[in-house]
Design an enzyme around this catalytic site. Structure first.
Site, PDB file in Angstrom:
ATOM      1  N   ASP A  97      -9.009   7.626   8.199  1.00  0.00           N
ATOM      2  CA  ASP A  97      -9.962   6.582   7.826  1.00  0.00           C
ATOM      3  C   ASP A  97     -10.058   5.518   8.907  1.00  0.00           C
ATOM      4  O   ASP A  97     -10.948   4.675   8.856  1.00  0.00           O
ATOM      5  CB  ASP A  97      -9.544   5.933   6.499  1.00  0.00           C
ATOM      6  CG  ASP A  97     -10.565   4.929   5.971  1.00  0.00           C
ATOM      7  OD1 ASP A  97     -11.776   5.245   5.988  1.00  0.00           O
ATOM      8  OD2 ASP A  97     -10.161   3.830   5.548  1.00  0.00           O
ATOM      9  N   ILE A 132       0.840  -1.205   0.000  1.00  0.00           N
ATOM     10  CA  ILE A 132       0.000   0.000   0.000  1.00  0.00           C
ATOM     11  C   ILE A 132       0.869   1.246   0.000  1.00  0.00           C
ATOM     12  O   ILE A 132       0.592   2.213  -0.722  1.00  0.00           O
ATOM     13  CB  ILE A 132      -0.964  -0.025   1.193  1.00  0.00           C
ATOM     14  CG1 ILE A 132      -1.952  -1.191   1.040  1.00  0.00           C
ATOM     15  CG2 ILE A 132      -1.730   1.293   1.290  1.00  0.00           C
ATOM     16  CD1 ILE A 132      -2.840  -1.430   2.245  1.00  0.00           C
ATOM     17  N   HIS A 150     -13.581   4.129   7.951  1.00  0.00           N
ATOM     18  CA  HIS A 150     -12.794   2.934   7.621  1.00  0.00           C
ATOM     19  C   HIS A 150     -13.293   2.296   6.316  1.00  0.00           C
ATOM     20  O   HIS A 150     -13.756   1.157   6.284  1.00  0.00           O
ATOM     21  CB  HIS A 150     -12.854   1.915   8.765  1.00  0.00           C
ATOM     22  CG  HIS A 150     -11.709   0.931   8.729  1.00  0.00           C
ATOM     23  ND1 HIS A 150     -11.253   0.277   9.846  1.00  0.00           N
ATOM     24  CD2 HIS A 150     -10.922   0.491   7.702  1.00  0.00           C
ATOM     25  CE1 HIS A 150     -10.250  -0.525   9.528  1.00  0.00           C
ATOM     26  NE2 HIS A 150     -10.034  -0.405   8.226  1.00  0.00           N
ATOM     27  N   ILE A 151     -13.159   3.054   5.231  1.00  0.00           N
ATOM     28  CA  ILE A 151     -13.670   2.606   3.932  1.00  0.00           C
ATOM     29  C   ILE A 151     -12.554   2.268   2.956  1.00  0.00           C
ATOM     30  O   ILE A 151     -12.780   2.205   1.749  1.00  0.00           O
ATOM     31  CB  ILE A 151     -14.601   3.663   3.307  1.00  0.00           C
ATOM     32  CG1 ILE A 151     -13.846   4.971   3.038  1.00  0.00           C
ATOM     33  CG2 ILE A 151     -15.826   3.897   4.178  1.00  0.00           C
ATOM     34  CD1 ILE A 151     -14.620   5.952   2.164  1.00  0.00           C
ATOM     35  N   SER A 192     -11.110  -0.377   1.959  1.00  0.00           N
ATOM     36  CA  SER A 192     -11.343  -1.497   1.037  1.00  0.00           C
ATOM     37  C   SER A 192     -12.786  -1.539   0.527  1.00  0.00           C
ATOM     38  O   SER A 192     -13.184  -2.530  -0.095  1.00  0.00           O
ATOM     39  CB  SER A 192     -11.031  -2.823   1.747  1.00  0.00           C
ATOM     40  OG  SER A 192     -11.945  -3.053   2.816  1.00  0.00           O
ATOM     41  N   GLU A 233     -12.532   2.174  17.089  1.00  0.00           N
ATOM     42  CA  GLU A 233     -13.654   2.436  16.182  1.00  0.00           C
ATOM     43  C   GLU A 233     -14.716   1.341  16.303  1.00  0.00           C
ATOM     44  O   GLU A 233     -14.396   0.186  16.586  1.00  0.00           O
ATOM     45  CB  GLU A 233     -13.139   2.537  14.735  1.00  0.00           C
ATOM     46  CG  GLU A 233     -12.435   1.288  14.228  1.00  0.00           C
ATOM     47  CD  GLU A 233     -11.741   1.471  12.884  1.00  0.00           C
ATOM     48  OE1 GLU A 233     -11.875   0.545  12.065  1.00  0.00           O
ATOM     49  OE2 GLU A 233     -11.068   2.491  12.657  1.00  0.00           O
ATOM     50  N   THR A 271      -4.458   5.527   6.973  1.00  0.00           N
ATOM     51  CA  THR A 271      -5.332   4.489   6.423  1.00  0.00           C
ATOM     52  C   THR A 271      -4.923   3.111   6.937  1.00  0.00           C
ATOM     53  O   THR A 271      -5.349   2.102   6.397  1.00  0.00           O
ATOM     54  CB  THR A 271      -5.277   4.471   4.878  1.00  0.00           C
ATOM     55  OG1 THR A 271      -3.904   4.348   4.456  1.00  0.00           O
ATOM     56  CG2 THR A 271      -5.895   5.721   4.284  1.00  0.00           C
ATOM     57  N   ALA A 272      -4.092   3.064   7.970  1.00  0.00           N
ATOM     58  CA  ALA A 272      -3.545   1.795   8.444  1.00  0.00           C
ATOM     59  C   ALA A 272      -4.380   1.264   9.605  1.00  0.00           C
ATOM     60  O   ALA A 272      -5.354   0.535   9.398  1.00  0.00           O
ATOM     61  CB  ALA A 272      -2.079   1.979   8.836  1.00  0.00           C
ATOM     62  N   ARG A 273      -4.020   1.617  10.835  1.00  0.00           N
ATOM     63  CA  ARG A 273      -4.757   1.220  12.025  1.00  0.00           C
ATOM     64  C   ARG A 273      -4.731   2.369  13.023  1.00  0.00           C
ATOM     65  O   ARG A 273      -3.735   3.083  13.159  1.00  0.00           O
ATOM     66  CB  ARG A 273      -4.145  -0.038  12.668  1.00  0.00           C
ATOM     67  CG  ARG A 273      -4.495  -1.334  11.955  1.00  0.00           C
ATOM     68  CD  ARG A 273      -5.983  -1.663  12.077  1.00  0.00           C
ATOM     69  NE  ARG A 273      -6.345  -2.949  11.499  1.00  0.00           N
ATOM     70  CZ  ARG A 273      -6.763  -3.138  10.259  1.00  0.00           C
ATOM     71  NH1 ARG A 273      -6.830  -2.084   9.438  1.00  0.00           N
ATOM     72  NH2 ARG A 273      -7.107  -4.332   9.829  1.00  0.00           N
TER      73      ARG A 273
END
Length: 326
Positions: free
Chosen positions: A267, A163, A290-291, A293, A272, A241-243
């Site tokens: 994200d 990524i 968290h979109i 994917s 969450e 966009t990871a964690r």
């Protein structure tokens, strides 16, 4: 599996894409979740008796006692995600339970969202959208509100895996100067000619933007904190966009509130969907649920990768994406 008289039983904890559900129902004796009702860890444990494997997701809230409490019939867990911080790999290995994930198939979708966060945070997508919706367009002037340039700026990438490399390729199209920190350097072509920094702290003064793309591990959890944020140039922008647990929420919120950081694009969040409520009061945070994917093709590909791994395991083969190997 197809062609066997007594195929393995698989519990699927959430509703999957239709083509994925058709395939898993044909290949296994599958217990599906047609209503997509979130199941607690206790409910999953109750339902998975007499099953041979689990297909679960990062949405499932499992806790540290989950794997030790699994019945002895469970031999494999296929997680519908690249990240696996919701599972204890050491516990699974100790129980002799195989665990697989879904790398590779969500690279482009997640990298696209990283660029969306970079652009959205920099150019004020969240406050701009609210101004239009709230009929406040007339408040704009030549000097306010203003966003921040992206083209030609410096981007630091934390984690140059699949990524991170895809983010670098996209950022290169904006004329950004690229820097990265990873556990080890990658080939210059794979890193889009980005400059490698062996130490995370050494990269940060070179980052007008910081994109977080590393896995959540004991080494990376909380690595973006008050001390490391202080090393960024004033007015930098952080995107994740990871964690969520890679970031210290309190430190990030303080930096955004003080003006040390110009903005953030997020994200993913710690805990969450129950995020730190202070984020909601900040106009300089562009947030998504968290979109990374969340496209039909990507979610289907992830589901099929889970099934590929399950089929390989029950054929006696080593799954392609095994996390519990030697």
């Amino acid at each position: 599996m197809t062609g066997t008289s007594n195929p393995p039983r698989i519990l699927v904890t959430r509703k999957m894409m239709p083509d994925v559900e058709r395939r898993i129902a044909a290949a296994f004796r599958a217990t599906l979740n047609p209503d997509d009702r979130p199941l607690s860890a206790a409910e999953i444990l109750e339902k998975c008796g007499r099953h041979d494997g689990l297909l679960l997701t990062s949405f499932d809230k499992l806790g540290p006692d989950f794997i030790p409490a699994l019945p002895p019939s469970i031999r494999i867990i296929a997680t519908h995600s690249v990240g696996y911080d919701h599972l204890s790999i050491p516990q699974a290995k100790a129980r002799g339970i195989a665990v697989t994930n879904t790398p590779g198939v969500l690279t482009d979708a997640t990298a696209d969202v990283a660029l969306l966060l970079i652009l959205g945070a920099a150019r004020g997508a969240s406050w701009g959208d609210r101004m239009v919706r709230e009929d406040r367009w007339g408040e704009t002037t030549l000097i306010s509100p203003l966003g921040h340039d992206v083209s030609g700026r410096r981007l630091g990438i934390l984690g140059m895996g699949r990524i991170g490399q895809a983010v670098a390729r996209r950022a290169r199209a904006f004329g950004m100067t690229l820097h990265y920190h990873s556990r080890r350097p990658v080939a210059a072509a794979e890193a889009s000619q980005a400059t490698y920094h062996q130490h995370f702290e050494d990269m940060l003064p070179n980052c007008d933007f910081l994109s977080i793309n590393c896995a959540s591990t004991p080494e990376t959890r909380g690595i973006v904190n008050a001390a490391t944020l202080a090393l960024l140039p004033d007015g930098a922008i952080v995107v994740n966009t990871a964690r969520g647990d890679i970031v210290d929420d309190g430190a990030l919120i303080a930096a955004l509130s003080s003006g040390k950081l110009a903005a953030a694009g997020l994200d993913v969040f710690r805990g969450e969907p129950r995020i730190d409520p202070r984020y909601r009061g900040l106009d300089n945070v562009f947030m998504l649920p968290h979109i990374g994917s969340a496209t039909p093709g990507t979610r289907s590909a992830m589901g099929h990768k889970c099934i590929d791994n399950l089929e390989q395991f029950f054929r006696g083969e080593t799954p392609t994406d095994l996390l519990t190997g030697d």
